[in-house]
Motif scaffolding. Structure first.
Motif, PDB file in Angstrom:
ATOM      1  N   ALA A   1       0.818  -1.211   0.000  1.00 54.89           N
ATOM      2  CA  ALA A   1       0.000   0.000   0.000  1.00 54.89           C
ATOM      3  C   ALA A   1       0.852   1.262   0.000  1.00 54.89           C
ATOM      4  O   ALA A   1       0.437   2.306  -0.519  1.00 54.89           O
ATOM      5  CB  ALA A   1      -0.935  -0.010   1.212  1.00 54.89           C
ATOM      6  N   GLN A   2       2.037   1.171   0.579  1.00 53.50           N
ATOM      7  CA  GLN A   2       2.963   2.311   0.610  1.00 53.50           C
ATOM      8  C   GLN A   2       3.851   2.361  -0.632  1.00 53.50           C
ATOM      9  O   GLN A   2       4.759   3.187  -0.703  1.00 53.50           O
ATOM     10  CB  GLN A   2       3.844   2.212   1.861  1.00 53.50           C
ATOM     11  N   HIS A   3       3.586   1.502  -1.595  1.00 54.00           N
ATOM     12  CA  HIS A   3       4.348   1.435  -2.850  1.00 54.00           C
ATOM     13  C   HIS A   3       5.829   1.118  -2.605  1.00 54.00           C
ATOM     14  O   HIS A   3       6.700   1.586  -3.337  1.00 54.00           O
ATOM     15  CB  HIS A   3       4.206   2.740  -3.646  1.00 54.00           C
TER      16      HIS A   3
ATOM     17  N   SER B   1      -9.481   4.383   9.984  1.00 51.60           N
ATOM     18  CA  SER B   1      -8.428   5.183   9.354  1.00 51.60           C
ATOM     19  C   SER B   1      -8.252   4.865   7.882  1.00 51.60           C
ATOM     20  O   SER B   1      -7.515   5.544   7.175  1.00 51.60           O
ATOM     21  CB  SER B   1      -7.095   4.952  10.077  1.00 51.60           C
ATOM     22  N   GLN B   2      -8.932   3.810   7.390  1.00 46.27           N
ATOM     23  CA  GLN B   2      -8.782   3.408   6.003  1.00 46.27           C
ATOM     24  C   GLN B   2      -9.747   4.171   5.105  1.00 46.27           C
ATOM     25  O   GLN B   2     -10.863   4.512   5.509  1.00 46.27           O
ATOM     26  CB  GLN B   2      -9.020   1.899   5.849  1.00 46.27           C
ATOM     27  N   THR B   3      -9.320   4.446   3.912  1.00 42.54           N
ATOM     28  CA  THR B   3     -10.151   5.099   2.913  1.00 42.54           C
ATOM     29  C   THR B   3     -10.546   4.073   1.854  1.00 42.54           C
ATOM     30  O   THR B   3      -9.929   3.012   1.750  1.00 42.54           O
ATOM     31  CB  THR B   3      -9.397   6.258   2.242  1.00 42.54           C
ATOM     32  N   PRO B   4     -11.574   4.376   1.034  1.00 36.79           N
ATOM     33  CA  PRO B   4     -12.043   3.390   0.047  1.00 36.79           C
ATOM     34  C   PRO B   4     -10.955   2.894  -0.895  1.00 36.79           C
ATOM     35  O   PRO B   4     -11.023   1.771  -1.380  1.00 36.79           O
ATOM     36  CB  PRO B   4     -13.133   4.151  -0.714  1.00 36.79           C
ATOM     37  N   GLY B   5      -9.947   3.689  -1.166  1.00 38.77           N
ATOM     38  CA  GLY B   5      -8.910   3.276  -2.107  1.00 38.77           C
ATOM     39  C   GLY B   5      -7.776   2.493  -1.483  1.00 38.77           C
ATOM     40  O   GLY B   5      -6.874   2.032  -2.195  1.00 38.77           O
TER      41      GLY B   5
END
Length: 426
Positions: free
Chosen positions: A98-100, A412-416
């Protein structure tokens, strides 16, 4: 003083990262691998790397550490990651993806990403594989002294570890929940879809664990909390050569709930046997063929083409044959595919391999290693506290605390955002 020691440790890790991690990514001739194996395991893996380096055009440099997460975090903070990292936590890998921080695997390597070790991870609306299992282990096992009665087991428990004290306890709770509630509920819980405080299945798993250990468990709680799962060193080897809990001076215990990796310690012994844990966990007959598993997964962190090439070669049939051949018999790893070479140095190894590749077995990845690291670490701490005080009020408090952590992460999570994969059982 403690703050100074923490700062000194952080500085040391950053220095190590600067010297060994990022300096390689710009040089095609060197590929740095960070992994969890030390001692004989690490030596066997380094031997494989030497063999694979021949004719590859690359030099493979292995860095083994028991403080894997701390070392990798320091290297990433210093912008000096290793080219390849070998981790056992899907939660951590998902976080890095997720952090690339991870590179998608070459498609030919991704084909070796067998479930449940490489579940589906969605990014930008498509499925991408960022890691692949190198070696695997079976966790739903009980080891015991030959001749001891399995109708009244006296459990050996060692809860201490360097950076992850408590995980032998979470393994117990996870295995009990899997066998009592089944793979579906287990998956919901591991992937953050179940309320810790309100779930009767979660509470029952904890209380069953307490009942099992009370039935014949450790006489000295402090001993279990401070003793490593490796047990005491063998005589004449104060710094190493662990004997395992069954081989240590613990006359009051006969059985140990532990994963297949412990065979590295017990294989030379003729008086230790292994069997599936299901019969001991007060579970349902419907789930007797379910097993919890773990794995050491390789991920690529740099654009060094040698990194992708190495992971591809390590997961190939030839690479696995070389690894199996380079290791001493009792150190030969288990692999995730039935076509791969499996240990056959003793009956226990052959039995473990059979459960791993049997299509009738339901394999579920280690629940705490699926959870986000923050929740996983809170789970470790909770089992340590509950082990010390296994009463109802303590459990209620701990489950409420764990539910707070879960809801904070979800909020804390967003849809993406990338979420924990849900296909963790197969």
């Amino acid at each position: 003083m403690r703050r100074a020691l923490r700062l000194l440790l952080a500085a040391s890790l950053l220095g190590l990262a600067a010297l060994s991690g990022g300096c390689s990514s710009g040089q095609g001739s060197q590929v740095v691998v960070l992994g969890p194996w030390t001692g004989p395991e690490g030596a066997a893996f380094e031997s494989v790397l030497r063999e694979l380096s021949r004719g590859s055009g690359h030099r493979y440099v292995y860095q083994g550490t028991r403080s894997l997460r701390e070392t990798l975090v320091a290297q990433l903070a210093a912008d000096a990651p290793p080219d390849v990292a070998i981790l056992n936590s899907i939660g951590e890998l998902t976080e890095y993806a997720a952090q690339h921080k991870l590179k998608p695997l070459d498609p030919s390597t991704a084909e070796r990403g067998y479930p449940p070790w490489t579940p589906t991870l969605m990014a930008d609306g498509r499925s991408i594989k960022y890691w692949v299992p190198l070696k695997v282990d079976l966790k739903s096992l009980v080891w015991s002294r030959t001749g001891s009665s399995s109708t009244d087991p006296r459990w050996c428990v060692g809860m201490a570890a360097q950076a992850t004290s408590g995980w032998p306890g979470t393994d117990w709770v996870e295995d009990i929940l899997l066998h009592q509630a089944g793979p579906h509920t287990y998956t919901q819980w591991a992937t953050g879809q179940l309320d810790w405080a309100k779930s009767p299945e979660v509470r029952r798993a904890f209380t069953t664990w307490a009942q099992l250990l009370r039935a014949g468990g450790p006489r000295n709680v402090e001993r279990a909390l401070t003793m490593s799962f490796w047990g005491t060193p063998a005589p004449g080897h104060p710094g190493g050569d662990p004997r395992g809990l069954l081989g240590s001076s613990l006359p009051d215990c006969t059985h140990e709930h532990q994963g297949s990796f412990i065979r590295y310690v017990y294989a030379p012994r003729s008086d230790v046997r292994v069997e599936p844990a299901a019969r001991f966990l007060k579970g349902s007959a419907a789930y007797r063929s379910a097993f919890e598993v773990s794995g050491d997964m390789a991920a690529v962190l740099t654009d060094n083409p040698g990194a992708q090439q190495l992971v591809k070669r390590l997961t190939s049939e030839d690479g696995r044959e070389q690894w199996s051949g380079a290791a001493r018999p009792h150190l030969r790893p288990f692999f995730p595919d039935r076509s791969d070479p499996q240990p056959a140095d003793n009956p226990a190894a052959e039995e473990i391999a059979r459960y791993l590749v049997d299509e009738k077995s339901t394999l579920c990845f280690d629940a705490s290693d699926v959870m986000p690291p923050v929740l996983r670490d809170a789970f470790y701490r909770a089992v340590l506290e509950y082990f010390r005080s296994p009463d109802g009020p303590t459990l209620t408090k701990l489950l409420n605390q764990l539910e707070t952590v879960r809801t904070q992460i979800a909020g804390s999570q967003t849809p993406g955002d990338m979420r924990a994969p849900t296909d963790i059982c197969r």
